[in-house]
Structure formats: structure tokens, C-alpha cells
Scaffold this motif. Sequence first.
Motif, mmCIF file in Angstrom:
data_model
loop_
_atom_site.group_PDB
_atom_site.id
_atom_site.type_symbol
_atom_site.label_atom_id
_atom_site.label_comp_id
_atom_site.label_asym_id
_atom_site.label_seq_id
_atom_site.Cartn_x
_atom_site.Cartn_y
_atom_site.Cartn_z
ATOM 1 N N MET A 1 0.801 -1.214 0.000
ATOM 2 C CA MET A 1 0.000 0.000 0.000
ATOM 3 C C MET A 1 0.840 1.272 0.000
ATOM 4 O O MET A 1 0.294 2.370 -0.141
ATOM 5 N N ILE B 1 -2.034 8.639 -3.669
ATOM 6 C CA ILE B 1 -3.328 9.157 -3.221
ATOM 7 C C ILE B 1 -3.143 10.354 -2.299
ATOM 8 O O ILE B 1 -3.870 11.349 -2.385
ATOM 9 N N TYR C 1 -1.391 2.122 -9.738
ATOM 10 C CA TYR C 1 -0.789 3.365 -9.269
ATOM 11 C C TYR C 1 0.658 3.533 -9.716
ATOM 12 O O TYR C 1 1.408 4.279 -9.110
ATOM 13 N N SER D 1 -12.218 0.968 4.845
ATOM 14 C CA SER D 1 -12.421 1.948 3.788
ATOM 15 C C SER D 1 -12.170 3.356 4.331
ATOM 16 O O SER D 1 -12.663 3.720 5.387
ATOM 17 N N TRP E 1 -9.308 6.494 -0.379
ATOM 18 C CA TRP E 1 -9.499 5.493 -1.434
ATOM 19 C C TRP E 1 -10.765 5.737 -2.247
ATOM 20 O O TRP E 1 -11.205 4.859 -2.984
ATOM 21 N N HIS F 1 -10.576 4.935 -5.902
ATOM 22 C CA HIS F 1 -9.985 3.650 -6.286
ATOM 23 C C HIS F 1 -10.825 2.928 -7.335
ATOM 24 O O HIS F 1 -10.297 2.394 -8.312
ATOM 25 N N LEU G 1 -11.174 -3.949 -2.437
ATOM 26 C CA LEU G 1 -10.177 -3.289 -1.594
ATOM 27 C C LEU G 1 -10.232 -3.790 -0.155
ATOM 28 O O LEU G 1 -9.230 -3.757 0.554
#
Length: 216
Positions: A24, A31, A84, A125, A129, A132, A170
Motif C-alpha cells: 500500500m 493518493i 498506481y 475503507s 481510497w 480507487h 479493496l
Amino acid sequence: MNILRPVEAAIKELCAQKYVTTSMVIPMIYILQKNIKELQPKQEIGLQLKSAIIVQCDKRFSSVKSCSLLGMATVLDPRLKKLYFTVALSKMLRYISNEIKQTQTMSSSGNSSDTDNTTVEGPRSLNLWQDHAKHVQQSTSRKSHRGRLQEESGFPSELNLYLKSSHTRLSDDPLLIWKNMCNVYPILSKVAVKYLVPVATSVPSERLFSKARTDE
């Protein structure tokens, strides 16, 4: 406060220890920078803080995408894969291909990859995100227009098949996903577990030392 909220959210998510964090790092930096750049503070102190954070992010994280451990972990996370990446993707795919070949050579027929000690809990969450799903949709659309993935050429069949597959949710635990997919990707699953297991930061270790000192 609005400018610092994305920073706080990123720190909390990357410093956890009960779910996969290594994969991540690259997406989170992307992000984080995107969220901060999109903010429009109205006061001078807010503009200065925004500018300072962007400068520090560029200074501290500019070389992260070229880190093989983080890059390979990101590609091998079924939730993220190539979403990403802007640079260094082909290099990471070559690294993974070499790992597959080495694992194939060293692996004996009786060995299996067991991840029973992992937890079911996944990252919660976050607002960070929120885009996403849009990235996943755009990636799927690009695949359908190209017809043939660029990464197919010269890479092991397991890696090609994996890259063509759909992204998982996710909220899913990537280690459990790989455990369920080990029959489809017997070699790649071993490589994936190897790179997804390490944590992203030293915070869990620091927590342990702090607890040990407290318990004395």
C-alpha cells in the motif's frame, strides 16, 4: 485541519500490523499527494502548509516507486496490481519474473505455501481510497481497448494470467486471496506471500518495545 487529514489517514493505515501494508505504500503516496494537491485553502497559512507538504512528499518519496520490495508487493497485491504505477512497472515485472524462475527451480513438489497464521481483517475503507473504483474501471477499459496486454511478451504464463485477471475488492485480505489461488498460481503465490508479508513501517516493532518496557 483539512490539509492534515489525508496525512493522518495515510499514517494510520500504513502503520497497522494486522493487515498487509507493504503493497500500500506506493498507492498511498500517490493518493496522499493527489488529495493534498486538490485542496484549495483560502488562508495564507493553509497555502503555505499545503506547499510545504507537497515539497516534503516530493523530497522524501520521489524514489519509492523504484524500490523493488515495495514495487513488487504492489504488483502482487490482487487489489492494486498496476493501478498506481507511472514508472518502473516493466522493471518490477522483470523482477517478479526472475523470482518465479528461481522459485520454480528451488521448489520441491512436496512444499506448499501455508498462510494460516494471517488474519482475516483487512484495511478499513477511507476517504483516501474514494477514487480507487474509478482507477479500476479505467484500467479495465484500457485493457479492453488494447486487446493484448503489453506485459504479455516474455513473462511467465502465471504472471500474464494474473495480470489479466480482475482486481479484487479493496476490503479483501490479499494473503487469503493468494491462499485461495495457490492452485491456479502455484509458483506466483509463493512469490506473492514472500513480498506481501513484511510490514511497511517499523511502528509495530516500536509498539512491542514500548509494551515490553511498560510491562517491566
